[in-house]
Design a protein around this motif. Structure first.
Motif, PDB file in Angstrom:
ATOM      1  N   SER A  98      83.086  -3.272  88.636  1.00 16.35           N
ATOM      2  CA  SER A  98      83.828  -4.404  89.185  1.00 16.35           C
ATOM      3  C   SER A  98      83.699  -5.630  88.280  1.00 16.35           C
ATOM      4  O   SER A  98      84.687  -6.302  87.984  1.00 16.35           O
ATOM      5  N   GLU A  99      82.497  -5.909  87.825  1.00 12.41           N
ATOM      6  CA  GLU A  99      82.279  -7.071  86.969  1.00 12.41           C
ATOM      7  C   GLU A  99      82.918  -6.883  85.594  1.00 12.41           C
ATOM      8  O   GLU A  99      83.396  -7.851  84.996  1.00 12.41           O
ATOM      9  N   GLU A 100      82.947  -5.649  85.097  1.00 15.24           N
ATOM     10  CA  GLU A 100      83.614  -5.394  83.820  1.00 15.24           C
ATOM     11  C   GLU A 100      85.122  -5.627  83.943  1.00 15.24           C
ATOM     12  O   GLU A 100      85.747  -6.156  83.031  1.00 15.24           O
ATOM     13  N   ARG A 101      85.694  -5.251  85.082  1.00 13.82           N
ATOM     14  CA  ARG A 101      87.120  -5.527  85.318  1.00 13.82           C
ATOM     15  C   ARG A 101      87.369  -7.025  85.351  1.00 13.82           C
ATOM     16  O   ARG A 101      88.325  -7.526  84.773  1.00 13.82           O
ATOM     17  N   GLU A 102      86.512  -7.742  86.068  1.00 15.05           N
ATOM     18  CA  GLU A 102      86.631  -9.210  86.162  1.00 15.05           C
ATOM     19  C   GLU A 102      86.477  -9.838  84.780  1.00 15.05           C
ATOM     20  O   GLU A 102      87.222 -10.740  84.399  1.00 15.05           O
ATOM     21  N   LYS A 103      85.528  -9.344  84.009  1.00 13.36           N
ATOM     22  CA  LYS A 103      85.307  -9.850  82.646  1.00 13.36           C
ATOM     23  C   LYS A 103      86.550  -9.625  81.797  1.00 13.36           C
ATOM     24  O   LYS A 103      86.992 -10.528  81.074  1.00 13.36           O
ATOM     25  N   SER A 104      87.135  -8.461  81.893  1.00 14.41           N
ATOM     26  CA  SER A 104      88.341  -8.133  81.136  1.00 14.41           C
ATOM     27  C   SER A 104      89.489  -9.054  81.536  1.00 14.41           C
ATOM     28  O   SER A 104      90.229  -9.561  80.688  1.00 14.41           O
ATOM     29  N   ARG A 105      89.637  -9.300  82.827  1.00 13.47           N
ATOM     30  CA  ARG A 105      90.688 -10.179  83.325  1.00 13.47           C
ATOM     31  C   ARG A 105      90.497 -11.602  82.789  1.00 13.47           C
ATOM     32  O   ARG A 105      91.434 -12.242  82.316  1.00 13.47           O
ATOM     33  N   ILE A 106      89.263 -12.070  82.811  1.00 13.67           N
ATOM     34  CA  ILE A 106      88.953 -13.422  82.333  1.00 13.67           C
ATOM     35  C   ILE A 106      89.160 -13.518  80.825  1.00 13.67           C
ATOM     36  O   ILE A 106      89.669 -14.518  80.324  1.00 13.67           O
ATOM     37  N   GLN A 107      88.785 -12.480  80.087  1.00 10.30           N
ATOM     38  CA  GLN A 107      88.998 -12.483  78.634  1.00 10.30           C
ATOM     39  C   GLN A 107      90.484 -12.563  78.311  1.00 10.30           C
ATOM     40  O   GLN A 107      90.889 -13.261  77.382  1.00 10.30           O
ATOM     41  N   LYS A 108      91.298 -11.865  79.091  1.00  6.92           N
ATOM     42  CA  LYS A 108      92.751 -11.916  78.885  1.00  6.92           C
ATOM     43  C   LYS A 108      93.258 -13.332  79.153  1.00  6.92           C
ATOM     44  O   LYS A 108      94.052 -13.874  78.385  1.00  6.92           O
ATOM     45  N   GLN A 109      92.802 -13.926  80.255  1.00 10.39           N
ATOM     46  CA  GLN A 109      93.196 -15.305  80.568  1.00 10.39           C
ATOM     47  C   GLN A 109      92.750 -16.256  79.461  1.00 10.39           C
ATOM     48  O   GLN A 109      93.494 -17.158  79.074  1.00 10.39           O
ATOM     49  N   LEU A 110      91.541 -16.053  78.972  1.00 13.11           N
ATOM     50  CA  LEU A 110      91.004 -16.908  77.915  1.00 13.11           C
ATOM     51  C   LEU A 110      91.856 -16.807  76.659  1.00 13.11           C
ATOM     52  O   LEU A 110      92.178 -17.821  76.032  1.00 13.11           O
ATOM     53  N   ALA A 111      92.260 -15.591  76.315  1.00 11.72           N
ATOM     54  CA  ALA A 111      93.116 -15.403  75.136  1.00 11.72           C
ATOM     55  C   ALA A 111      94.449 -16.121  75.337  1.00 11.72           C
ATOM     56  O   ALA A 111      94.947 -16.788  74.418  1.00 11.72           O
ATOM     57  N   GLU A 112      95.023 -15.999  76.531  1.00 13.63           N
ATOM     58  CA  GLU A 112      96.298 -16.669  76.811  1.00 13.63           C
ATOM     59  C   GLU A 112      96.134 -18.181  76.767  1.00 13.63           C
ATOM     60  O   GLU A 112      96.970 -18.891  76.195  1.00 13.63           O
ATOM     61  N   LEU A 113      95.054 -18.688  77.345  1.00 15.41           N
ATOM     62  CA  LEU A 113      94.817 -20.132  77.338  1.00 15.41           C
ATOM     63  C   LEU A 113      94.542 -20.645  75.928  1.00 15.41           C
ATOM     64  O   LEU A 113      94.985 -21.738  75.555  1.00 15.41           O
TER      65      LEU A 113
END
Length: 114
Positions: A41-56
């Protein structure tokens, strides 16, 4: 007889230890499985946040570039305005000088004609 009783008693104790050991192992496996699910679950959340970070980060780079270009444009406007104002002031000064000369010459002409 006593020896047979001790063997039965220790066999019962051994069975209790075995049951406790199996129970503890099952509990450990359950806890391990719960932690494994949390990791997923945390790895999924981390992946989602990394994607957001790249977009930002990409958005931030675009904004920085736009701000840089617009700042340069604003500076160019400032320079043009300053140069135009300076030239306008020179024109005003020249106009004042010309007006002063014209008035003086008009007065001189009026004195000569009267």
């Amino acid at each position: 007889m006593m020896n047979n009783f001790n063997q039965t008693a220790s066999g019962g104790s051994l069975q209790n230890y075995n049951n406790d050991l199996v129970s503890c192992l099952q509990e450990l496996r359950q806890k391990r499985e719960a932690v494994a699910k949390e990791i997923i679950s945390e790895e999924r959340e981390k992946s989602r946040i990394q994607k957001q970070l790249a977009e930002l980060t990409e958005q931030l780079q675009r904004l920085n570039m736009s701000i840089g270009k617009k700042t340069q444009s604003r500076n160019d406007y400032d320079k043009t305005i300053q140069e135009t104002e300076a030239a306008y002031m020179k024109i005003l000064e020249s106009s004042q000088t010309l007006l002063h000369v014209l008035k003086r010459e008009t007065q001189n002409l009026n004195k000569k004609s009267t």
